[in-house]
Design an enzyme around this catalytic site. Structure first.
Site, PDB file in Angstrom:
ATOM      1  N   ASP A 100      -3.597   0.538  -6.149  1.00  0.00           N
ATOM      2  CA  ASP A 100      -2.194   0.612  -5.572  1.00  0.00           C
ATOM      3  C   ASP A 100      -1.422  -0.662  -5.812  1.00  0.00           C
ATOM      4  OD1 ASP A 100      -3.471  -0.512  -3.539  1.00  0.00           O
ATOM      5  OD2 ASP A 100      -2.777   0.838  -1.977  1.00  0.00           O
ATOM      6  N   ASN A 101      -2.355  -2.036  -5.692  1.00  0.00           N
ATOM      7  CA  ASN A 101      -1.496  -3.233  -5.807  1.00  0.00           C
ATOM      8  C   ASN A 101      -2.628  -4.197  -6.113  1.00  0.00           C
ATOM      9  OD1 ASN A 101      -1.296  -2.350  -2.451  1.00  0.00           O
ATOM     10  ND2 ASN A 101      -2.590  -4.177  -3.069  1.00  0.00           N
ATOM     11  N   CYS A 159       0.826  -1.281  -0.117  1.00  0.00           N
ATOM     12  CA  CYS A 159      -0.119  -0.015  -0.197  1.00  0.00           C
ATOM     13  C   CYS A 159       0.976   1.075   0.026  1.00  0.00           C
ATOM     14  CB  CYS A 159      -0.913   0.131   1.012  1.00  0.00           C
ATOM     15  SG  CYS A 159      -1.893  -1.466   1.340  1.00  0.00           S
TER      16      CYS A 159
END
Length: 434
Positions: A220-221, A42
């Site tokens: 974000d991921n 994150c």
């Protein structure tokens, strides 16, 4: 009078439940099927989105304050040069809502009084993801919320690295039940996000601003829920953790485009600035604008053939009381003593993705100097580590690319990240021998 721009980053997966989002953004614009994060955790990833820099250049290593997550060092450095600062200078109005960085709002990180530069309206979650009983910083003032849905719901293996060798395979039934429930709840959360996207698009349409607005949906991921018998988290180098959704619609972007060239989360900031008219030669960012891909009538450009993914592992200096046999140095351990992270889960990878090669080469900073390499053309699920069977010249070239990318610095001669890409592209890969 400031101009207005609407930029929406929804930090969740784009999966099956997101039918409205696919229709209203993806089908109305461009869908990037090869979008990646440069680090699968994150705070480092969000810092890359904001700064347009690789982690080795913005120095945010993990989700802790000691790892520079929303730390004073971040605030004095990369945060002061993040893309909202440049948008503000161009007289854009900027609005932020939702999770910012995991340590945001902590006393050691400036408390809720800290509003990052460049934001006109600020509604940021204090701390990490939480859907009830949370605190927001509303333009620097604390606003507490409780647990009323209508008022408070925030969203409306052979040769693998040792960390991948530890889980029991097959997974015990208790873990499967837990994962099924977690997966189901995440999908339920996405339905609220999907409805929010629909409301946003309808609102823009009703005020006659939809055709004048760029909408960006990303994350974000990635995330895993059981892959390789790992319970539930991110942080790993594999496709399920580093791939992210990316949908964009806006002026000059033709509908129903599916684009295959690689795009990274560090490209979001320079793309936003490019759209807003900022001269990209004046900003220090590792990423590149991808406006030319989705709107070739507006810009020219060439796609990168390879890129860097890097992560600094987190561990505990003492052993987990529930898993004493594991010793110190591990973290994020589940009740069955399967751990998701460790100090030596520190790695750097070069990912090659072009018309003829689909490869990943990774080096670990551990006592084994462990190396993993995958040919994703023949092995899309990354089941077979080919490091001992691949042509040594291919290993050498991938290693050289990795070394150069790890040392690149934004906008610096001779090792800017763009210069590294152009320099290393001279060396071409031959056919991979398995």
């Amino acid at each position: 009078m400031k101009q207005c721009t609407y930029l929406s980053f929804l930090v969740l997966f784009l999966q099956t439940p997101m039918k409205k989002t696919k229709q209203l953004i993806g089908e109305a614009g461009a869908t990037f099927v090869n979008a990646f994060t440069v680090t699968p955790l994150c705070c480092p990833s969000r810092s890359s989105i904001l700064s347009g820099r690789y982690p080795h250049n913005h120095q945010v290593r993990n989700n802790s304050l000691t790892g520079n997550c929303s730390s004073p060092l971040w605030q004095k450095g990369p945060e002061a040069e993040a893309f909202p600062v440049f948008l503000s200078k161009k007289k854009y109005q900027t609005f932020f809502s939702g999770k910012y960085l995991n340590q945001y709002g902590q006393k050691a990180a400036g408390d809720v009084d800290h509003v990052p530069p460049g934001w006109d309206q600020w509604n940021a979650l204090v701390g990490n993801s939480q859907y009830y009983n949370y605190t927001l910083s509303v333009n620097g003032k604390a606003e507490k919320h409780s647990d009323t849905y209508e008022k408070d719901y925030l969203t409306d293996l052979i040769d693998k690295h040792w960390l991948l060798r530890q889980p029991t395979n097959p997974m015990p039934n208790s873990s499967i039940v837990y994962l099924d429930n977690a997966f189901r709840r995440r999908w339920q959360t996405l339905l609220s996000v999907d409805n929010m996207v629909e409301k946003l698009v309808k609102k823009l349409d009703s005020i006659k601003e939809l055709d004048n607005t760029y909408l960006i949906y990303s994350s974000d991921n990635g995330y895993h829920t059981g892959q390789f018998s790992l319970p539930i988290d991110k942080r790993q180098l594999y496709e399920f953790d580093i791939r992210i959704p990316l949908l964009v619609r806006g002026p000059g972007i033709k509908p129903n485009q599916t684009l295959k060239a690689p795009v990274l989360n560090i490209d979001l900031a320079p793309t936003i600035l490019d759209i807003s008219g900022v001269n990209l030669s004046t900003v220090k960012m590792d990423g590149e604008s991808f406006l030319y891909q989705m709107a070739p009538s507006l810009r020219n450009g060439t796609a990168r053939p390879f890129f860097l993914v890097e992560y600094t592992g987190e561990g505990s200096p003492v052993s987990d009381p529930s898993c004493p046999k594991l010793g110190s140095g591990v973290s994020e351990c589940f009740p069955d003593c399967v751990c998701e992270d460790a100090y030596n889960n520190t790695y750097a990878c070069v990912r090659s993705l072009d018309g003829s090669h689909n490869l990943q080469y990774c080096e670990f900073a551990d006592s084994e100097s462990f190396v993993e390499m995958y040919n994703l053309t023949t092995d899309p699920h990354q089941l077979q580590n080919i490091v001992k069977t691949v042509d040594p010249s291919v290993l050498q070239l991938m290693n050289q690319r990795l070394i150069k990318l790890q040392s690149c610095i934004a906008d610096s001669f001779p090792l800017s990240c763009t210069a590294c890409r152009l320099l290393l592209n001279v060396g071409t890969l031959r056919n991979v021998l398995i």
